[in-house]
Design a protein around this motif. Structure first.
Motif, short mmCIF file in Angstrom:
data_model
loop_
_atom_site.label_atom_id
_atom_site.label_comp_id
_atom_site.label_asym_id
_atom_site.label_seq_id
_atom_site.Cartn_x
_atom_site.Cartn_y
_atom_site.Cartn_z
N VAL A 159 0.84 -1.19 0.00
CA VAL A 159 0.00 0.00 0.00
C VAL A 159 0.88 1.25 0.00
N VAL A 160 2.07 1.12 0.58
CA VAL A 160 3.00 2.25 0.58
C VAL A 160 3.49 2.52 -0.84
N PHE B 221 0.72 4.25 -2.65
CA PHE B 221 0.70 5.67 -2.29
C PHE B 221 1.78 6.43 -3.05
N PHE B 222 2.98 5.86 -3.04
CA PHE B 222 4.12 6.47 -3.73
C PHE B 222 3.82 6.62 -5.22
N LEU C 235 0.80 9.28 -5.68
CA LEU C 235 0.96 10.67 -5.24
C LEU C 235 2.32 11.27 -5.52
N VAL C 236 3.29 10.46 -5.86
CA VAL C 236 4.61 11.02 -6.16
C VAL C 236 4.98 10.76 -7.62
N MET D 4 -2.31 -3.82 -4.65
CA MET D 4 -2.49 -2.45 -4.14
C MET D 4 -1.87 -1.39 -5.05
N MET E 146 -4.22 1.54 -6.72
CA MET E 146 -4.06 2.96 -6.40
C MET E 146 -3.51 3.75 -7.58
N SER F 120 10.27 10.81 0.28
CA SER F 120 9.09 11.52 -0.21
C SER F 120 7.90 11.30 0.71
N LEU G 74 5.96 14.16 2.76
CA LEU G 74 4.52 14.35 2.65
C LEU G 74 3.84 14.25 4.00
N ILE H 47 -4.77 3.75 5.29
CA ILE H 47 -3.87 4.49 4.40
C ILE H 47 -4.45 4.54 3.00
N TYR H 48 -4.93 3.41 2.54
CA TYR H 48 -5.52 3.34 1.21
C TYR H 48 -6.72 4.29 1.10
N ALA I 55 -5.47 7.94 1.19
CA ALA I 55 -4.72 8.31 -0.02
C ALA I 55 -5.67 8.53 -1.18
N VAL J 155 -4.42 13.34 2.56
CA VAL J 155 -3.20 12.81 1.95
C VAL J 155 -2.05 12.90 2.94
N ALA K 176 -2.47 10.26 5.43
CA ALA K 176 -2.13 8.94 4.89
C ALA K 176 -0.62 8.73 4.98
N ALA K 177 0.15 9.77 4.60
CA ALA K 177 1.61 9.64 4.66
C ALA K 177 2.07 9.45 6.09
N ILE L 17 1.45 6.01 7.13
CA ILE L 17 2.48 5.13 6.56
C ILE L 17 3.70 5.14 7.46
#
Lengths: 458, 431
Positions: free
Chosen positions: A280-281, A284-285, A288-289, A383, A387, B48, B52, B387-388, B391, B399, B402-403, B406
């Motif tokens: 999930v990390v 997210f990365f 969003l990045v 995941m 996402m 990152s 965040l 988190i999901y 996000a 957001v 969420a970070a 994490i």
């Protein structure tokens, strides 16, 4: 009584039973523990098993079945006109009853109210019966065991027999899980294939389950074509492998052949951190990045890159898989015996030549097997794509566009409100079956490659 | 050609040697580059997320002079618990804001003034009054939780993204914020709310405690079930199972295959078997834990078998030699020696389960749940699922959270892995 308190009480009773068992054993031996067949503690265990096992069995069976039985009883007690309803309407009615029970939505319909009342009463009765029954079973079991304890009771053998049975049962659980997976996915898939013909699913070029559930629409078949999902999955996995295989393999070669022992000891665990990061990390990365970064990059060179591009999801998935490829290859390269390298050096090869022409060919089956396992992992990964990849099923090879994958669709179809008779939710199980079969065959293939082509050096 | 001296083997060797050496250097450099890329990517990933998320550990508070007016709190003079609980505390805040900014008139601008504070602010006052009813009638300076937009403004998100992103805050509001800041009535404080509350629709009130408890229950159940079962299965396969037996082979192949089945398929299994067949309650740590148990079992079995294999055979022979039964040999001699290795494997398996998300989505742990779960059968969500969910939300405040979540999750993973390493170091035995 709540099941968890019941279990705590059972634990307490078992402790008592242990104590009673030992006391009884010492008592019947007349102060000479040597006369006992087994060590005193085995008489304790014997009592514990008799106290806890039957009670636990009752508890588990009761908890697994009581909801079903109560539901049947409530249905049986319903007025005639409700019972006659078709199955979906009955399910709907029962949902209202459940909501009323949970207190979410106060019922307006008096029949619902009455059914909820009846349900609650039955639940209370069932809870009371359960408590009484388990406690009686536990105490009766302990007493029975106590009365059976005599110096010539083979307590150890009996305890060991039960323990051994438990050991076998635990290993059989693996088979049961597999059977469970296959059956549960297969049954729902069969129901799906009754509504959507198998060839339409396997060879259809169009996937849009959302349209198919619109009420009144006939022939939802055209919308369940599996090919775009497969293409999207393969596209993202291919990008991931393009990142992971060269990086992972080169890193493995460097770490196994060139790096100093200390460098290796420091870097290898660091690389493996990448494998331990929750997916999930990565999702997210990616979302969003990486996706905004790629989008911005595309803008500067006047290129249209979707926020949900296959490229973004694939790149991040590749990062996730690097350590997987590198540690598997590293192990295999390590397993190549030193005398092969020495032989190459003796013939005048440089280190690079020894690696590329001797070590890698020797390690190739293992590396290929590892890469196949990595592919299977990429295909099943959920995941990151949920996402970062899109929901719309585009049949495209352009990595800058948005594609969707099998796992994304499974999640999309099953999260939210479900009814288990529409092709929409059943389609998720069909996709699950396909996913299971693809990854399973990849794994079997990987094992086969490793076993068949592995060089035996000793 | 042959008789030309320049092509003697030694000469040819000399000519090509440079090229061959260069090739070796290149391969080495590629390797270094690959390792470095991996490490750089790891750094980028972690930094990152840190960038965040670190700001979510602080939350903006606004100090207001609240007059705990008895007329508002208890207009009929009753001071019992129910009327104190039901009193209109937002009226107190509205009045304090109006006293602070008397120049604000008009319904619309007043409403945007009230929007500076979170909808959770009245609850803060309620708690204060319920804890100490002597407050009524006094005037106190109270630090109230600010609205997420104010928080985002204070943390500089809007400046970063240019004026186009400022749409959520009106010019008048930014003016008030600046004025409050100039009077030292705005402060960023440690975000306790984040650690002490459940999910919320408002970013400034959303916390991870609910998800964390859900995760702890589910993981606790997973550990309680999968460790004994996994160890038992490993013991049977290593110590008791007959060699060369069809069933044993089948079990072995099954375990290896299960270890490679995608996690989402276990979610489908849980959905079909636990929820639809046994009718267990949806969205609960109970079902989550059961699904994660099936998922981690293969990992634990494989690790436990490795640990059992590492115990040398003479331990077994010695135990049998002094008259122990086979079961006693296992439980009293082999198992204690193999246990640290088994525990290490179990911790690693459990750490994976802790970060697992996909199967939990299948069994409904994605529901929006505000309450903190009190047991295995309460509806709950789990940390990675939270988190999901965050996000996925469009709001900046989520957001950021969420970070931050994490970071908390990674901290737990770190602790678990460190534990595994310590265990391994501590109990590692050379035979």
């Amino acid at each position: 009584m709540q099941p968890d308190t019941l279990i705590l009480i059972l634990l307490g009773l078992s402790a008592c039973a242990y104590y009673i068992g030992i006391r009884r054993a010492l008592a019947v031996s007349g102060g000479h523990p040597r006369k006992l067949h087994s060590l005193p503690r085995y008489y304790g265990y014997f009592a514990v098993l008799w106290c806890a096992l039957p009670a636990l069995l009752i508890l588990i069976l009761w908890l697994a079945l009581d909801d079903k039985v109560i539901t049947q009883l409530v249905i049986a007690a319903l007025p005639e006109e409700v019972r006659e309803l078709p199955e979906e309407r009955l399910n709907l009615f029962f949902n209202q009853v459940r909501n009323a029970l949970a207190g979410v939505i106060p019922p307006r319909d008096p029949t619902v109210q009455a059914a909820a009342e009846h349900y609650r009463n039955l639940q209370a009765i069932s809870g009371g019966c359960l408590t009484a029954l388990t406690l009686v079973a536990a105490i009766a079991g302990a007493i029975w065991a106590r009365n059976r304890i005599r110096p010539d009771l083979w307590a150890r053998n009996q305890v060991e027999k039960i323990l051994r049975f438990f050991l076998i049962l635990s290993s059989v659980l693996a088979i049961l899980t597999t059977i469970g997976i296959v059956l549960s996915v297969l049954f729902e898939s069969l129901r799906f294939f009754k509504q959507v013909p198998l060839p339409d699913f396997l060879f259809g070029l169009h996937w849009s389950p959302q349209i198919a559930i619109r009420p009144g629409q006939v022939g939802s078949s055209g919308a369940f074509g599996f090919i775009p999902l497969l293409a999207g999955t393969l596209l993202i996995s291919a990008i991931a492998m393009l990142v992971a295989v060269p990086l992972g393999l080169l890193a493995a070669i460097y770490l196994a052949e060139f790096a100093h022992r200390k460098v290796r000891a420091a870097t290898k665990p660091l690389l493996e951190v990448l494998a331990g990061v929750p997916t999930v990390v990565y999702g997210f990365f990616a979302a969003l990045v990486v996706a905004p970064f790629l989008h911005g990059l595309g803008e500067t060179v006047a290129l249209e890159i979707s926020f949900e591009s296959a490229l973004g999801a694939g790149l991040v998935m590749g990062i996730m898989i690097i350590p997987f490829v590198s540690s598997l290859s590293d192990d295999v390269i390590h397993a190549v015996p030193q005398n092969l390298r020495d032989g190459a050096y003796a013939l005048g090869a440089t280190r690079a030549e020894a690696i590329t022409q001797v070590v890698i060919p020797a390690a190739l089956p293992g590396i290929v097997g590892g890469v196949l396992l990595a592919v299977s992992r990429a295909i099943g990964e959920t995941m990151i794509v949920v996402m970062a990849a899109g929901l719309s099923a585009n049949l495209t090879l352009n990595p800058l566009e948005s594609v969707t994958t099998i796992t994304v669709q499974i999640v999309g179809l099953l999260v939210g409100d479900q009814e288990f008779d529409s092709p929409k939710t059943l389609a998720a199980f069909a996709l699950g079956l396909v996913l299971f079969l693809i990854t399973l065959s990849l794994n079997v293939l990987a094992l086969h490659v490793v076993r068949k082509y592995r060089e035996e050096y000793e | 050609m042959n008789n030309q001296p320049s092509s003697s083997p030694a000469d040819r060797l000399a000519r090509t040697l440079g090229r061959r050496r260069a090739r070796e250097t290149r391969l080495k450099i590629y390797g270094i580059l690959a390792v470095a890329t991996g490490l750089v990517l790891l750094t980028v990933l972690l930094s990152s997320i840190l960038l965040l998320g670190y700001r979510a550990f602080q939350q903006t508070y606004i100090a207001l002079d609240i007059h705990f007016d008895p007329q508002v709190i208890a207009p009929d003079g009753r001071l019992d618990l129910d009327s104190l609980r039901g009193a209109d505390y937002s009226a107190l805040i509205r009045r304090a804001l109006q006293d602070k900014f008397p120049e604000v008139t008009g319904r619309r601008s007043k409403r945007s003034l009230y929007r500076l504070l979170s909808v959770g602010a009245p609850n803060q006052l309620r708690k204060m009054v319920l804890a100490d009813s002597h407050l009524i009638g006094t005037t106190r300076t109270v630090w109230l939780i600010a609205h997420s937009d104010v928080d985002m403004y204070m943390k500089g998100y809007f400046e970063q993204n240019g004026p186009s992103q400022q749409g959520r805050l009106k010019d008048a509001q930014t003016g008030w914020i600046e004025q409050l800041a100039a009077e030292d009535r705005l402060e960023k404080r440690f975000n306790w709310v984040f650690f002490t509350s459940g999910d919320s629709r408002e970013p400034e009130l959303a916390g991870i405690l609910g998800a964390l408890m859900g995760s702890i229950y589910a993981i606790g159940l997973t550990l309680a079930l999968s460790f004994p079962l996994g160890v038992a299965a490993a013991v049977y396969l290593e110590e008791f199972a007959p060699k060369k037996n069809f069933w044993v082979d089948l079990i072995e192949v099954n375990i290896n295959n299960l270890a490679a089945v995608p996690s989402i398929v276990f979610g489908l299994l849980g959905l079909a078997v636990y929820l639809n067949f046994f009718g267990l309650p949806r969205s609960t740590p109970l079902v989550g834990g059961l699904v994660l148990t099936l998922m981690t079992l293969p990992t634990i079995i494989i690790a436990s078998r490795a640990a059992l294999k590492a115990v040398p055979p003479w331990i077994r022979e010695a135990a049998l030699g002094v008259g122990a039964s086979k079961m006693q040999m296992v439980t009293d001699h082999v198992l204690p020696l193999a246990l640290p290795g088994m525990l290490t494997g179990a911790i690693i398996g459990i750490a994976q389960a802790l970060g697992e998300t996909a199967p939990l989505l299948m069994i409904g742990m994605v529901a929006f749940i505000v309450d903190i779960p009190q047991g295995l059968t309460d509806p709950a969500t789990a940390l990675p699922v939270q988190i999901y969910l965050w996000a996925d939300s469009a709001e900046r405040g989520f957001v950021e959270r969420a970070a931050a979540a994490i970071l908390v999750l990674l901290l737990f993973m770190l602790i678990m892995n460190a534990l595994a390493i310590i265990l391994r170091r501590r109990f590692e035995r050379r035979w």
